[in-house]
Design a protein around this motif. Structure first.
Motif, PDB file in Angstrom:
ATOM      1  N   VAL A 231      18.778   1.803   0.619  1.00 43.69           N
ATOM      2  CA  VAL A 231      18.633   1.364   2.004  1.00 43.69           C
ATOM      3  C   VAL A 231      17.732   2.332   2.765  1.00 43.69           C
ATOM      4  CG1 VAL A 231      19.866   0.988   4.181  1.00 43.69           C
ATOM      5  CG2 VAL A 231      20.819   0.112   2.041  1.00 43.69           C
ATOM      6  N   SER A 232      17.941   3.614   2.561  1.00 48.31           N
ATOM      7  CA  SER A 232      17.152   4.636   3.252  1.00 48.31           C
ATOM      8  C   SER A 232      15.677   4.567   2.852  1.00 48.31           C
ATOM      9  CB  SER A 232      17.714   6.020   2.940  1.00 48.31           C
ATOM     10  OG  SER A 232      16.909   7.016   3.509  1.00 48.31           O
ATOM     11  N   GLU A 233      15.412   4.399   1.570  1.00 42.71           N
ATOM     12  CA  GLU A 233      14.026   4.286   1.095  1.00 42.71           C
ATOM     13  C   GLU A 233      13.351   3.040   1.669  1.00 42.71           C
ATOM     14  OE1 GLU A 233      14.494   6.480  -3.258  1.00 42.71           O
ATOM     15  OE2 GLU A 233      15.004   4.347  -3.050  1.00 42.71           O
ATOM     16  N   ALA A 234      14.080   1.928   1.675  1.00 43.22           N
ATOM     17  CA  ALA A 234      13.528   0.686   2.223  1.00 43.22           C
ATOM     18  C   ALA A 234      13.253   0.835   3.718  1.00 43.22           C
ATOM     19  CB  ALA A 234      14.476  -0.485   1.961  1.00 43.22           C
ATOM     20  N   GLU A 235      14.135   1.513   4.435  1.00 42.60           N
ATOM     21  CA  GLU A 235      13.919   1.737   5.864  1.00 42.60           C
ATOM     22  C   GLU A 235      12.678   2.592   6.107  1.00 42.60           C
ATOM     23  OE1 GLU A 235      17.700   3.272   7.160  1.00 42.60           O
ATOM     24  OE2 GLU A 235      18.541   1.253   7.397  1.00 42.60           O
ATOM     25  N   ASP A 236      12.442   3.584   5.239  1.00 38.12           N
ATOM     26  CA  ASP A 236      11.241   4.416   5.367  1.00 38.12           C
ATOM     27  C   ASP A 236       9.967   3.586   5.140  1.00 38.12           C
ATOM     28  OD1 ASP A 236      12.799   6.640   5.887  1.00 38.12           O
ATOM     29  OD2 ASP A 236      12.599   7.489   3.872  1.00 38.12           O
TER      30      ASP A 236
ATOM     31  N   ASP B 242      12.039 -12.157  13.835  1.00 38.82           N
ATOM     32  CA  ASP B 242      12.700 -11.140  13.020  1.00 38.82           C
ATOM     33  C   ASP B 242      11.978 -11.042  11.686  1.00 38.82           C
ATOM     34  OD1 ASP B 242      15.489 -10.194  14.224  1.00 38.82           O
ATOM     35  OD2 ASP B 242      15.178 -12.289  14.779  1.00 38.82           O
ATOM     36  N   GLY B 243      11.588  -9.819  11.325  1.00 38.78           N
ATOM     37  CA  GLY B 243      10.965  -9.559  10.036  1.00 38.78           C
ATOM     38  C   GLY B 243      11.934  -8.796   9.148  1.00 38.78           C
ATOM     39  N   TYR B 244      12.048  -9.213   7.892  1.00 37.21           N
ATOM     40  CA  TYR B 244      12.958  -8.602   6.929  1.00 37.21           C
ATOM     41  C   TYR B 244      12.155  -8.115   5.731  1.00 37.21           C
ATOM     42  CZ  TYR B 244      16.521 -11.094   9.597  1.00 37.21           C
ATOM     43  OH  TYR B 244      17.326 -11.561  10.600  1.00 37.21           O
ATOM     44  N   LEU B 245      12.228  -6.822   5.454  1.00 39.94           N
ATOM     45  CA  LEU B 245      11.518  -6.232   4.317  1.00 39.94           C
ATOM     46  C   LEU B 245      12.524  -5.827   3.250  1.00 39.94           C
ATOM     47  CD1 LEU B 245       8.721  -4.773   3.285  1.00 39.94           C
ATOM     48  CD2 LEU B 245      10.018  -2.754   3.888  1.00 39.94           C
ATOM     49  N   SER B 246      12.196  -6.110   2.004  1.00 40.21           N
ATOM     50  CA  SER B 246      13.009  -5.641   0.878  1.00 40.21           C
ATOM     51  C   SER B 246      12.083  -4.999  -0.144  1.00 40.21           C
ATOM     52  CB  SER B 246      13.796  -6.798   0.254  1.00 40.21           C
ATOM     53  OG  SER B 246      12.931  -7.807  -0.215  1.00 40.21           O
ATOM     54  N   VAL B 247      12.609  -3.977  -0.818  1.00 41.23           N
ATOM     55  CA  VAL B 247      11.836  -3.252  -1.823  1.00 41.23           C
ATOM     56  C   VAL B 247      12.677  -3.171  -3.091  1.00 41.23           C
ATOM     57  CG1 VAL B 247      10.669  -1.094  -2.405  1.00 41.23           C
ATOM     58  CG2 VAL B 247      10.684  -1.892  -0.022  1.00 41.23           C
ATOM     59  N   GLU B 248      12.103  -3.661  -4.187  1.00 42.28           N
ATOM     60  CA  GLU B 248      12.798  -3.678  -5.466  1.00 42.28           C
ATOM     61  C   GLU B 248      13.211  -2.259  -5.870  1.00 42.28           C
ATOM     62  OE1 GLU B 248      12.014  -5.831  -9.697  1.00 42.28           O
ATOM     63  OE2 GLU B 248      10.358  -4.665  -8.867  1.00 42.28           O
ATOM     64  N   GLY B 249      14.497  -2.076  -6.182  1.00 39.40           N
ATOM     65  CA  GLY B 249      15.004  -0.799  -6.682  1.00 39.40           C
ATOM     66  C   GLY B 249      15.146   0.297  -5.645  1.00 39.40           C
ATOM     67  N   ALA B 250      14.906   0.004  -4.387  1.00 39.54           N
ATOM     68  CA  ALA B 250      14.966   1.039  -3.347  1.00 39.54           C
ATOM     69  C   ALA B 250      16.352   1.102  -2.730  1.00 39.54           C
ATOM     70  CB  ALA B 250      13.942   0.753  -2.257  1.00 39.54           C
TER      71      ALA B 250
ATOM     72  N   VAL C 213       0.837  -1.198   0.000  1.00 38.35           N
ATOM     73  CA  VAL C 213       0.000   0.000   0.000  1.00 38.35           C
ATOM     74  C   VAL C 213       0.878   1.257   0.000  1.00 38.35           C
ATOM     75  CG1 VAL C 213      -1.666   1.321   1.409  1.00 38.35           C
ATOM     76  CG2 VAL C 213      -1.942  -1.144   1.127  1.00 38.35           C
ATOM     77  N   ILE C 214       2.076   1.149   0.573  1.00 39.73           N
ATOM     78  CA  ILE C 214       2.960   2.294   0.757  1.00 39.73           C
ATOM     79  C   ILE C 214       3.862   2.539  -0.448  1.00 39.73           C
ATOM     80  CG2 ILE C 214       4.887   3.147   2.164  1.00 39.73           C
ATOM     81  CD1 ILE C 214       3.469   1.577   4.515  1.00 39.73           C
TER      82      ILE C 214
ATOM     83  N   ARG D  66      11.983  -7.980  16.184  1.00 35.48           N
ATOM     84  CA  ARG D  66      12.837  -6.998  15.522  1.00 35.48           C
ATOM     85  C   ARG D  66      12.500  -6.932  14.033  1.00 35.48           C
ATOM     86  NH1 ARG D  66      15.194 -10.045  19.086  1.00 35.48           N
ATOM     87  NH2 ARG D  66      15.734 -11.609  17.589  1.00 35.48           N
ATOM     88  N   VAL D  67      12.714  -5.769  13.438  1.00 37.77           N
ATOM     89  CA  VAL D  67      12.519  -5.605  12.001  1.00 37.77           C
ATOM     90  C   VAL D  67      13.814  -5.107  11.369  1.00 37.77           C
ATOM     91  CG1 VAL D  67      10.025  -5.266  12.073  1.00 37.77           C
ATOM     92  CG2 VAL D  67      11.531  -3.298  12.296  1.00 37.77           C
ATOM     93  N   HIS D  68      14.019  -5.499  10.121  1.00 36.08           N
ATOM     94  CA  HIS D  68      15.241  -5.183   9.388  1.00 36.08           C
ATOM     95  C   HIS D  68      14.889  -4.968   7.913  1.00 36.08           C
ATOM     96  CE1 HIS D  68      17.064  -7.416  12.822  1.00 36.08           C
ATOM     97  NE2 HIS D  68      16.108  -8.294  12.559  1.00 36.08           N
ATOM     98  N   THR D  69      15.788  -4.331   7.196  1.00 30.53           N
ATOM     99  CA  THR D  69      15.675  -4.299   5.742  1.00 30.53           C
ATOM    100  C   THR D  69      16.775  -5.196   5.178  1.00 30.53           C
ATOM    101  OG1 THR D  69      17.107  -2.353   5.559  1.00 30.53           O
ATOM    102  CG2 THR D  69      14.713  -1.978   5.653  1.00 30.53           C
ATOM    103  N   GLU D  70      16.559  -5.629   3.955  1.00 27.50           N
ATOM    104  CA  GLU D  70      17.574  -6.404   3.259  1.00 27.50           C
ATOM    105  C   GLU D  70      17.429  -6.139   1.768  1.00 27.50           C
ATOM    106  OE1 GLU D  70      17.017 -10.485   4.368  1.00 27.50           O
ATOM    107  OE2 GLU D  70      15.177 -10.708   3.225  1.00 27.50           O
TER     108      GLU D  70
END
Length: 138
Positions: A102-107, A92-100, A62-63, A129-133
């Motif tokens: 690190v800062s954009e994925a963290e947002d 632990d949850g890991y979120l990744s965003v295509e083409g983003a 949605v974001i 805990r949550v993380h980006t990857e």
């Protein structure tokens, strides 16, 4: 505040048997601690991981910009409680965003984690805990 949806689940067998949603899903469950467990059964750790991965990624979708892919991977570990007695989950949850970046994925992660109902349910636990990857198609 109006209710948008309601469901229920029933388990009459404990860690090994069947858990079900009336007039719907029926899931064979098997405790990961039972050495004689049914290999076809699932367990609370897997169900928690599925629920949070689905909710967090649906919220992230949605974001993010339309057409941008995201993925969420959740790891759930079962530990002896410290201090005991009993057991506790470490999640632990890991979120990744295509083409983003690190800062954009963290947002995106911060916004999705703040809005996701499962994240809200888990909020406040020192063992969540949550993380980006980096995004990967595999």
């Amino acid at each position: 505040m109006s209710m948008r949806y309601r469901t229920e689940a029933i388990n009459r067998d404990g860690g090994d048997g069947i858990a079900q949603v009336p007039d719907g899903l029926s899931v064979k469950v098997a405790s990961p601690l039972n050495p004689h467990r049914d290999a076809d059964g699932t367990n609370p750790e897997q169900l928690l991981a599925l629920a949070w991965a689905t909710c967090l990624n649906a919220t992230a979708q949605v974001i993010v910009a339309r057409g941008t892919r995201s993925a969420v991977r959740v790891e759930v570990e079962l530990h002896d409680a410290d201090p005991g007695p009993g057991l506790e989950f470490h999640v632990d949850g890991y979120l990744s965003v295509e083409g983003a970046s690190v800062s954009e994925a963290e947002d995106v992660l911060a916004a999705a984690h703040a809005r996701c109902p499962v994240s809200k349910l888990l909020a406040g636990s020192a063992d969540v805990r949550v993380h980006t990857e980096a995004y990967s198609v595999s």
